[in-house]
Design a protein around this motif. Sequence first.
Motif, mmCIF file in Angstrom:
data_model
loop_
_atom_site.group_PDB
_atom_site.id
_atom_site.type_symbol
_atom_site.label_atom_id
_atom_site.label_comp_id
_atom_site.label_asym_id
_atom_site.label_seq_id
_atom_site.Cartn_x
_atom_site.Cartn_y
_atom_site.Cartn_z
ATOM 1 N N ARG A 147 32.438 -12.374 25.059
ATOM 2 C CA ARG A 147 32.292 -11.585 23.825
ATOM 3 C C ARG A 147 31.535 -10.294 24.095
ATOM 4 O O ARG A 147 30.486 -10.283 24.699
ATOM 5 C CB ARG A 147 31.543 -12.395 22.786
ATOM 6 C CG ARG A 147 32.406 -13.438 22.157
ATOM 7 C CD ARG A 147 31.762 -13.928 20.890
ATOM 8 N NE ARG A 147 30.497 -14.549 21.141
ATOM 9 C CZ ARG A 147 30.355 -15.765 21.637
ATOM 10 N NH1 ARG A 147 31.419 -16.458 21.958
ATOM 11 N NH2 ARG A 147 29.170 -16.289 21.826
ATOM 12 N N ARG A 148 32.091 -9.215 23.588
ATOM 13 C CA ARG A 148 31.396 -7.934 23.675
ATOM 14 C C ARG A 148 31.476 -7.166 22.369
ATOM 15 O O ARG A 148 30.683 -6.305 22.100
ATOM 16 C CB ARG A 148 32.033 -7.073 24.777
ATOM 17 C CG ARG A 148 31.511 -7.368 26.161
ATOM 18 C CD ARG A 148 31.973 -6.304 27.090
ATOM 19 N NE ARG A 148 33.351 -5.890 26.776
ATOM 20 C CZ ARG A 148 34.055 -5.114 27.546
ATOM 21 N NH1 ARG A 148 33.551 -4.679 28.664
ATOM 22 N NH2 ARG A 148 35.278 -4.766 27.216
ATOM 23 N N THR A 149 32.487 -7.476 21.569
ATOM 24 C CA THR A 149 32.855 -6.758 20.342
ATOM 25 C C THR A 149 33.377 -5.352 20.614
ATOM 26 O O THR A 149 33.241 -4.848 21.689
ATOM 27 C CB THR A 149 31.705 -6.615 19.332
ATOM 28 O OG1 THR A 149 31.112 -7.875 19.152
ATOM 29 C CG2 THR A 149 32.214 -6.116 18.029
ATOM 30 N N THR A 172 35.640 -20.476 18.717
ATOM 31 C CA THR A 172 36.619 -19.613 19.379
ATOM 32 C C THR A 172 37.336 -20.344 20.515
ATOM 33 O O THR A 172 38.530 -20.146 20.746
ATOM 34 C CB THR A 172 35.921 -18.350 19.924
ATOM 35 O OG1 THR A 172 35.111 -17.823 18.888
ATOM 36 C CG2 THR A 172 36.921 -17.311 20.362
ATOM 37 N N GLY A 221 27.496 -15.026 15.419
ATOM 38 C CA GLY A 221 27.993 -15.629 16.652
ATOM 39 C C GLY A 221 29.118 -14.870 17.324
ATOM 40 O O GLY A 221 29.752 -15.387 18.244
ATOM 41 N N LEU A 222 29.400 -13.644 16.884
ATOM 42 C CA LEU A 222 30.453 -12.860 17.538
ATOM 43 C C LEU A 222 29.944 -12.195 18.807
ATOM 44 O O LEU A 222 30.715 -11.738 19.636
ATOM 45 C CB LEU A 222 30.980 -11.785 16.589
ATOM 46 C CG LEU A 222 32.009 -12.231 15.559
ATOM 47 C CD1 LEU A 222 32.327 -11.089 14.617
ATOM 48 C CD2 LEU A 222 33.269 -12.740 16.228
ATOM 49 N N LEU A 223 28.635 -12.115 18.924
ATOM 50 C CA LEU A 223 28.022 -11.411 20.044
ATOM 51 C C LEU A 223 26.876 -12.289 20.529
ATOM 52 O O LEU A 223 26.179 -12.898 19.725
ATOM 53 C CB LEU A 223 27.475 -10.081 19.491
ATOM 54 C CG LEU A 223 27.373 -8.865 20.371
ATOM 55 C CD1 LEU A 223 28.716 -8.540 20.985
ATOM 56 C CD2 LEU A 223 26.891 -7.685 19.531
ATOM 57 N N SER A 224 26.717 -12.366 21.847
ATOM 58 C CA SER A 224 25.597 -13.146 22.368
ATOM 59 C C SER A 224 24.431 -12.219 22.628
ATOM 60 O O SER A 224 24.624 -11.122 23.141
ATOM 61 C CB SER A 224 25.989 -13.831 23.678
ATOM 62 O OG SER A 224 27.234 -14.444 23.540
ATOM 63 N N TRP A 281 37.319 -15.559 14.291
ATOM 64 C CA TRP A 281 36.319 -16.242 15.111
ATOM 65 C C TRP A 281 35.014 -16.502 14.372
ATOM 66 O O TRP A 281 34.028 -16.905 14.985
ATOM 67 C CB TRP A 281 36.052 -15.445 16.401
ATOM 68 C CG TRP A 281 37.283 -15.251 17.222
ATOM 69 C CD1 TRP A 281 38.493 -15.890 17.068
ATOM 70 C CD2 TRP A 281 37.464 -14.365 18.319
ATOM 71 N NE1 TRP A 281 39.396 -15.435 17.986
ATOM 72 C CE2 TRP A 281 38.791 -14.498 18.777
ATOM 73 C CE3 TRP A 281 36.630 -13.467 18.973
ATOM 74 C CZ2 TRP A 281 39.303 -13.769 19.842
ATOM 75 C CZ3 TRP A 281 37.133 -12.742 20.038
ATOM 76 C CH2 TRP A 281 38.449 -12.889 20.470
ATOM 77 N N THR A 282 34.992 -16.226 13.056
ATOM 78 C CA THR A 282 33.783 -16.564 12.297
ATOM 79 C C THR A 282 34.086 -17.629 11.245
ATOM 80 O O THR A 282 33.322 -17.823 10.322
ATOM 81 C CB THR A 282 33.167 -15.320 11.612
ATOM 82 O OG1 THR A 282 34.189 -14.670 10.851
ATOM 83 C CG2 THR A 282 32.611 -14.347 12.639
ATOM 84 N N PHE A 330 39.749 -10.377 14.755
ATOM 85 C CA PHE A 330 38.995 -11.400 15.486
ATOM 86 C C PHE A 330 37.672 -11.683 14.775
ATOM 87 O O PHE A 330 37.156 -12.793 14.848
ATOM 88 C CB PHE A 330 38.742 -10.967 16.939
ATOM 89 C CG PHE A 330 37.717 -9.870 17.095
ATOM 90 C CD1 PHE A 330 38.053 -8.549 16.878
ATOM 91 C CD2 PHE A 330 36.413 -10.173 17.447
ATOM 92 C CE1 PHE A 330 37.118 -7.546 17.005
ATOM 93 C CE2 PHE A 330 35.463 -9.166 17.593
ATOM 94 C CZ PHE A 330 35.822 -7.848 17.366
#
Lengths: 322, 316
Positions: A320-322, A110, B71-74, A104-105, A100
């Motif tokens: 989003r949390r990763t 997304t 931008g993967l995390l806010s 997503w980058t 992801f």
Amino acid sequence: MVWLTWRQHRAQMLATIGLLGVLGVLLLASAIETTQWAAANAPAGCPGLDPICRSFNRGMYERYDLVYQVVGFLPLIGPALIGAFWGAPLVAREIERGTFRLAWTQSVPTKRWVAVKLGMLSAAVVLAGAALSIMVTLWNGLFHGAFPDTSLSNPGKFNVVGLAPAAWWLFAFAVGAAAGALIRRTIPAMAVTVAVIAVALPAIIISQDFYAAPAEVIGVDRDTLMNNGDMIVEEKWIGPDGRDMTVPTETLCPPAGGTDASGSRAEIAEQDCLAAKGYQMVFDVQPVNRFWLFQGIQAFILVIAACFCLALAVWGTLRRRT
Amino acid sequence: MKDVHQLSSAPRRESTSGQAPNALEATGLSKQYRKAWALRNASFAVPAGRVAALVGPNGSGKTTLLNMVVGLLSPTSGEVRVFGETVRQDAEVLSRVAFLAQDKPLYDSFTVAEMLKFGRVMNPRWDDEMARRRLDELGIPLKRNVSRLSGGQQTQVGLTVAVAKRPHLLVLDEPLADLDPVARHEVTTSLMAAVAETAMTVLLSSHVVPDLVDTCDWLVVLNGGRVQVSGDIDDLLASHRMVVGPADGAETVAGRLPVAARSTSGRQATLLLRGPASLPDPRWTERPVRLEDLVLTYLRDPDASALPAPSLIRAH
């Protein structure tokens, strides 16, 4: 995105097409064999209700039942496979494998990534379900008139014809996608998906009772209703006065001594006896002409539930949390 | 070393800081996971065209910070801007940033050529010619399945996908971790070649400082979720002096000198000084400041900081 969706999910798509192909070959083989056998063995005026057709009808039923042994599992197996292999890995595998962070980058937001994937795969699943429905319906048509069609009354049959497969498969895909996006691990998401479908299937079947109030039919015997394809919900005897029977049948028409009271012969004797005394059978039925109404209502419920699950899958992906 | 105080008061970037937006700006950036802060009130900037090193011990918040940059995390609060635009889920903004995550994610079942096709269909400014040339130079066959490449080759494919996106800012999370020395050298070389070719800004994280000396010209030190140092590496080295002396006298000496950070090991004390000062007595000796010493001394003294003039952060 179209290429990416195809490339990442082609294994599932090809496997589904392959399995549908195998089923298609089975149905086609059955259809050819049945047609040839019928051409050689059908007495004039058969299939039909005439007693002359009895043996022919039985032969037809045997041919039907052989294939139904397979088809009858599809209402459960089909959605379970679709949910577990199309839906559950969609987001979960990306998260599990860390891809992801790659997906997503890129320059595709997304939201669009998930919308295109869910949209394309939903469409593919609906098409596959429709293909199943068409194949089974065409094959089923060969047996028309030889024995009662149970497309309405038998859930195993109802859910492989009409709108049902497409609606069920869409629902299953959406449940899988939502489970994958929320649980974020493929195998647990697959398990949850199968469990949800295993609960949803009987729940939806039971819910049919509420789709429409049954019609009351008096003075028609059960065989006629069955031959129509009507679904019998409830049956009871009413007395000559039109009221429900209050006295136990055994008192009114005691079984003749020396016969097996539970045998079909005794049952027929008992029914003849009750009829002679002016009793009548009353059936609560869902008439066969409600087939499309029921298909429509069920599909509507499943599509609404699918939309809810798809929204949940989008939400779970964007959270989003990763 | 003589004109130390001049350098320290006149960073050479100041002339440009009023115009073009910085490649990267973080303002009050914070991220909270349940109760713990992974990053707290981080503010720093990286000017355009730099190769910036993000340095810090494991768990200092490097990955959290990088994930927010791409931008993967806010963020819980604060914001990140890339070339003046707040990082968000927008195709144009996303197209300016490329990311190579720590585990170098690639699609296992894809061939190298399919990874390039992935980059092509997902990015409007994709440079296919450049991607193919890079892989050709590296001797990575396009038909090979990604899962059958070595670790170094996988990193190179990941880097190629990131670079051929033609980003304005390339973000790399520990790009050299898990690589053997030969692969490290190759990856570094090809990264620098790509930087020279495209003039992009790079932000790369590492916990191994020596790797960065020849590659980077901007340093950001992150410690315990806070930004401790941010600045041009040459300026930082020039504006600091390192003196070593006996630990027992360190207190009094430190009181009289412009100490930026300090650390003690055994009987020896190390003081990192900002600006000029005369040494108190012969037991104290000055040493040339190496990047590694500078980073380590700051990391051992979490309260110390060397942050840029506010003008750098508010450049836009």
